[in-house]
Design an enzyme around this catalytic site. Structure first.
Site, short mmCIF file in Angstrom:
data_model
loop_
_atom_site.label_atom_id
_atom_site.label_comp_id
_atom_site.label_asym_id
_atom_site.label_seq_id
_atom_site.Cartn_x
_atom_site.Cartn_y
_atom_site.Cartn_z
N GLU A 167 0.50 -1.06 -0.13
CA GLU A 167 -0.17 -0.05 0.03
C GLU A 167 0.95 1.41 0.04
OE1 GLU A 167 -3.93 -1.88 2.14
OE2 GLU A 167 -2.93 -0.18 3.10
N GLU A 351 -5.81 -8.10 -0.35
CA GLU A 351 -6.65 -7.69 0.71
C GLU A 351 -7.96 -7.37 0.64
OE1 GLU A 351 -4.93 -4.81 3.77
OE2 GLU A 351 -2.76 -5.49 3.37
#
Length: 440
Positions: A167, A351
């Site tokens: 991320e 995710e």
């Protein structure tokens, strides 16, 4: 669970994800200090000033935890390595206890028939490098390359996949512009440099892993679907800026060798000299792209300097995080990523999950419904032509949720943070039954 295994491609993989600092416990095993330790020790940064010193004690309980992964029927376990556990000072002498731990962990996965999916960096920077400016420092790509060389020389021959940085938006923007994560800055120049150096470090790590002969290398980006709060031109423009910063900046760097004009309007003057020459490294070919997705945001125009946007009130049911439950956003991101950036490259949902204030006695139906709805969105994306190859739930177990401490529970497994007892929730049992039924 309404989903059926037959609805997915034969090579579709199911898995779960965690990260090092959130579960391992960082106060033992020779790990060095991280900027999260300092951030958490600063009053007001983290709920109850909680830190990752003990977390879930996965460092000592990893065999029990891998048994939970295997018991679920997951084929892939996405884990991360801790830079400060491997190199306590960020550079220099390696900590053999740390390397031995990841050695045992990978071997433990393979012994249970689980594919190890490694992420090199999930947010905990060694404090010694933070003291030198961290992601703002132009030497970061070199430091990160050395870390990559150190850890992957040990485990790279056995991991199924690897990605450098989890991320990038959180590492760059959330931590340097919004100030919500370590190092807790609110500085536009620091943000511009951090975001660029994160991508440059990604490319340097890919280069190192290719030289080691590793395959199945990818990138993991988080995305939030952005929609204007109204049809007003100012709101539409604000949502476009939000989308450019959050989503298109990183995909543009990785796949197009360029940054969106809406981002350069604000960050351009603060990027490091010669940044335009770094895209050959940043956009090194990948074997897959990972999509982390949780929610949608409604965006409105706001007064003030760039980026001049704000979040508007939500309209849909919320998770414990206060995030809208919007499965269509996952479908749309999978389709858009393939259509506009990655083409035929395999996509993994690396995710997806929800925080829910549950206990071991609660029915956990909200999480079951959330996962079912998002699996349906994945099926829709596949039906629309997106080459999605897997779906990994966040998270295996309740853990340290960064600035929110131990309050927000994302786990399929309940963790009692006093006793550290693990208890599978109803969502764990539902997924295990679903997987057994569909793989029988």
């Amino acid at each position: 669970m309404q989903a059926r295994r037959a609805d997915f491609p034969d090579d579709f993989l199911f898995g779960v994800a965690t990260s090092a600092y959130q579960i391992e416990g960082h106060a033992f095993g020779g790990a060095g200090k991280t900027h999260w330790d300092s951030f958490a020790a600063t009053p007001g940064n983290v709920v109850r000033a909680e830190n990752g010193d003990r977390a879930c004690d996965h460092y000592h309980r990893w065999e029990e935890d891998l048994d939970l992964v295997a018991g679920l029927g997951a084929e892939v376990y996405r884990f991360s390595t801790s830079w400060a556990r491997v190199l306590p000072e960020g550079t220099g002498k390696a900590n053999q206890q740390g390397l031995d731990f990841y050695d045992r962990l990978v071997d433990g996965m393979l012994a249970r028939g689980i594919r190890p999916a490694a992420t090199l960096y999930h947010w905990e920077l060694p404090q010694a490098l933070a003291d030198k400016g961290g992601w703002r420092n132009a030497d970061m790509p070199n430091w990160f390359a050395d870390f990559t060389q150190t850890v992957m020389s040990r485990i790279g021959d056995r991991v199924w996949s690897a990605a450098p940085i989890n991320e990038p938006w959180c590492v760059g923007w959330l931590s340097h512009f919004d100030g919500h994560h370590a190092p807790g800055l609110r500085d536009i120049r620091a943000t511009a440099r951090a975001m660029h150096h994160v991508l440059k470090s990604h490319g340097a790590a890919i280069e190192v892993m290719r030289a080691l002969g590793m395959k199945n290398l990818g990138a993991v980006c988080n995305f939030e679907w952005a929609e204007p709060a109204s049809d007003a031109p100012a709101d539409v423009a604000a949502a476009t800026r939000y989308d450019a910063i959050y989503n298109r900046f990183f995909l543009g760097g990785l796949f197009r060798g360029e940054y969106p004009a809406e981002v350069l309007e604000g960050l351009g003057p603060h990027l490091p000299q010669g940044w335009q020459d770094d895209f050959a490294l940043i956009s090194a070919p990948l074997d897959w792209i990972g999509v982390n997705y949780y929610t949608r945001k409604l965006i409105r125009a706001a007064e003030g300097p760039w980026p001049a946007y704000a979040e508007a009130p939500t309209r849909l049911p919320l998770t414990q995080m206060g995030w809208e439950i919007y499965p269509d956003g996952l479908r749309d991101f999978l389709l858009r990523t393939a259509r506009e950036y990655s083409g035929d490259l395999p996509i993994y949902v690396t995710e997806n999950g929800m925080a829910n204030p549950d206990t071991t006695d609660a029915p956990d139906t909200a999480r079951i419904d959330y996962l079912d709805a998002h699996l349906a969105a994945v099926r829709q994306a596949i039906g629309g032509g997106a080459p999605v190859r897997g779906y990994f739930v966040w998270s295996l177990m309740d853990n340290y949720e960064w600035s929110l401490g131990y309050e927000k529970r994302f786990g399929l497994v309940h963790v009692d943070f006093e006793t550290l007892a693990r208890t599978p929730k109803a969502s764990y049992e539902a997924l295990a039954r679903w997987w057994r039924r569909n793989t029988a």
